[in-house]
Design a protein around this motif. Sequence first.
Motif, mmCIF file in Angstrom:
data_model
loop_
_atom_site.group_PDB
_atom_site.id
_atom_site.type_symbol
_atom_site.label_atom_id
_atom_site.label_comp_id
_atom_site.label_asym_id
_atom_site.label_seq_id
_atom_site.Cartn_x
_atom_site.Cartn_y
_atom_site.Cartn_z
ATOM 1 N N ILE A 1 0.910 -1.209 -0.112
ATOM 2 C CA ILE A 1 0.057 -0.012 -0.007
ATOM 3 C C ILE A 1 0.932 1.133 0.241
ATOM 4 O O ILE A 1 0.528 2.284 -0.464
ATOM 5 N N ILE A 2 2.010 1.116 0.671
ATOM 6 C CA ILE A 2 3.048 2.331 0.765
ATOM 7 C C ILE A 2 3.347 2.690 -0.810
ATOM 8 O O ILE A 2 3.617 3.733 -1.079
ATOM 9 N N GLY A 3 3.626 1.597 -1.445
ATOM 10 C CA GLY A 3 4.186 1.625 -2.805
ATOM 11 C C GLY A 3 3.305 2.405 -3.842
ATOM 12 O O GLY A 3 3.761 3.443 -4.365
ATOM 13 N N PRO A 4 1.939 2.137 -3.745
ATOM 14 C CA PRO A 4 0.959 2.900 -4.403
ATOM 15 C C PRO A 4 0.915 4.404 -3.975
ATOM 16 O O PRO A 4 0.648 5.282 -5.028
ATOM 17 N N LEU A 5 1.237 4.623 -2.753
ATOM 18 C CA LEU A 5 1.141 6.102 -2.048
ATOM 19 C C LEU A 5 2.251 6.975 -3.014
ATOM 20 O O LEU A 5 2.076 7.734 -3.378
#
Length: 557
Positions: free
Chosen positions: A204-208
Motif C-alpha cells: 500500500i505504501i508503494g502505490p502512495l
Amino acid sequence: MAENEKRIKTHRIRCLSKMKMFLLAITCAFVSKTLSGSYMNSMLTQIERQFNIPTSLVGFINGSFEIGNLLLIIFVSYFGTKLHRPILIGVGCVVMGLGCFLQSLPHFLMERYEYESTVSVSGNLSSNSFLCMENGTQIIRPTEDPSECVKEVKSLMWMYVLVGNIIRGIGETPIMPLGISYIEDFAKSENSPLYIGFVETGAIIGPLFGLSLASFCANVYVDTGSVNTDDLTITPNDTRWVGAWWFGFLICAGVNVLTAIPFFFLPKWLPKEGLKNNADIIKNDKEEKQREEVKKKKDGITKDFLPFMKSLLCNPVYMLFILISIIQFNAFVNMFTFMPKYLEQQHGKSASDVIFLIGIYNLPPICIGYIAGGLIMKKFKITVKQAAHIACWLSLTEYLLHFLCFLMICDNSSVAGITTTYKGCIKPEEKSLGVGLHTFCTRVFAGIPAPIYFGALVDSTCLHWGTLKCGESGACRIYDSANFRYIYLGLPAALRGLSYIPAFLILNILKNRHLPGENASSGTILTEAKTTKKENECKDMDQNSKVLNDNELKTKL
C-alpha cells in the motif's frame, strides 16, 4: 559450558537479525513492485493520448503485465520453494527494473508530441454538484486541412510499453509467492499474520509513492526540456494534455534494481522461530536439510507436483475461493484501471489532481486495514471460520455502501457539435503452490481480459475522437458521462454481487468442518483424555515391572 551458551545466544541473534532483514527487504520489494504497478495504471490516460490509441488497446497493454506473470507463476511458486528463494526474488526485482526502463524508451525514439487545435470558451452547465467539472464549452476544430497534409504511418512505439510491461510481469512473479512462503516457513504460526500484514502494508505504501510520482509527472509536459512550455496553448486540465509519463518509469527502474541488492546476501533457509536454538537442534536441522536435498535428487523435483495439484483442485473451499477472487478481481481491476479516466471525464479534474486524490483518499484506509487485520488475527487468535465470516460480512457492507456512488451525478460537458444543439485449511506443503495457482487463475480470467473488454465498453461511450493528420482518428477526447457512469459503476457492482453466491457457499461448508486451531468438542476431549490416561497407566505398569525385574536380578546376583 559458558562458551556453548554464548555461541547459542549469538546464533539466535544472528537468525533473528536475518529474519528481520528479510522482512525489511521483502517489504521494500513489495513497495517497489506496487510503485511501478500503480504508476503504470495512473499513466494509462497519458499513454493513450501520446500514442493516439483506443481505450481497448490501452487495456490490453495494461493486461500484458498479467501475461508475463502467468507464464511462470505456478512453476515459480512450486519449484521456487525448492531453490534459493531470496536470490530468485532479487533476480525478479532486477528484471522488473529492466521492464520499466524499456517502457520509457519510446519517448527517446519518437518525435515530439503534436496536439490538435481546439478553442475553449466559457459556458454554463446544468450541474448542481460541487464535485462536477467547472463551467466550460469546447469547440472542436480540425488540426489542418486534409487536402494539404502528408499522410504518415501510424506509430507502433506503444509496442515498447507492451513488451516492457510483459517483462515487468515476469520479474514480479517470484516476489509474492516465494516471499510469503519464506515467512510462513520460518516464522511462528501466530506471528505469520502480523509479518504478512507488514509486508502487505508495503504493497500500500508503494502505490502512495507511485500515485504521488504520477501526479507530479502528469503535471509536467511530456516534451519538457525539448520545447518552450511558455508557448503551449494547452494546460493540464485539457483533454489533449500529455504529461511526462516516461520520467516516472526511469525512477521506477532505478528503485527496482536497488531493492534487489539485499536478497543476494540472505540465506536459503532459517531456523524456525520459537524453537530452542541449541547446538543439537541446529545440527539436526542441517542434517535433515542435507537428507532432503539428497532425496530430491534421487526422487526428482516434480514427484509431488501432480498430487499437490490434485489435492488443491479437489478442495471445494479453495476452488470456491478462487471463483470469488476471479469475479471480484474483474470488478476491482476495471475500477482501479480506469478510475483516473472516469474522474477526469466525470468531474472535470486534471490527471494530476485525480491521481493525487486517489492516493490520499483510497490507500491509507487499506493500509490501516492490513496492519489492524494482522494484529487482530494474532491477538484474538482468529480461526479460519471466524476470518471467513469477518471478511464476508465486511465486504458485503462495503458493497452496499458502493451504491451511493450512483447518486453523484454530473451532466455532459457542453461541446459544440457534440453535446449541444449541433449533435481456506490448504496443507502446509501446498501453501506455495496454492498461492501460485490462485494468482494464475485470477490473472488468466480477470487480470488479462478485464481491462480489454472494459476498455472496449468505455470506447463505446465516446462522443468525439481526436483527429490526426489527414483526418485519421486518434484517442477519445469526450465521453458520454451518463453511459460512462453506468458502465464504470454498474458492471463492477453486478460482478461483485454475483461473487457473494460462492462466498456464502464457503461459509456453509466451513460450518460443518473442523479446522486446525479450533477447539474440539467436549466429547472428543473426554475421549482423548481417557485414551491418554490409559496410555499413561500402561507406561507406569511397564516401568514398575522393569524396576521389579531389576531388583530381582540384583537380589540374585
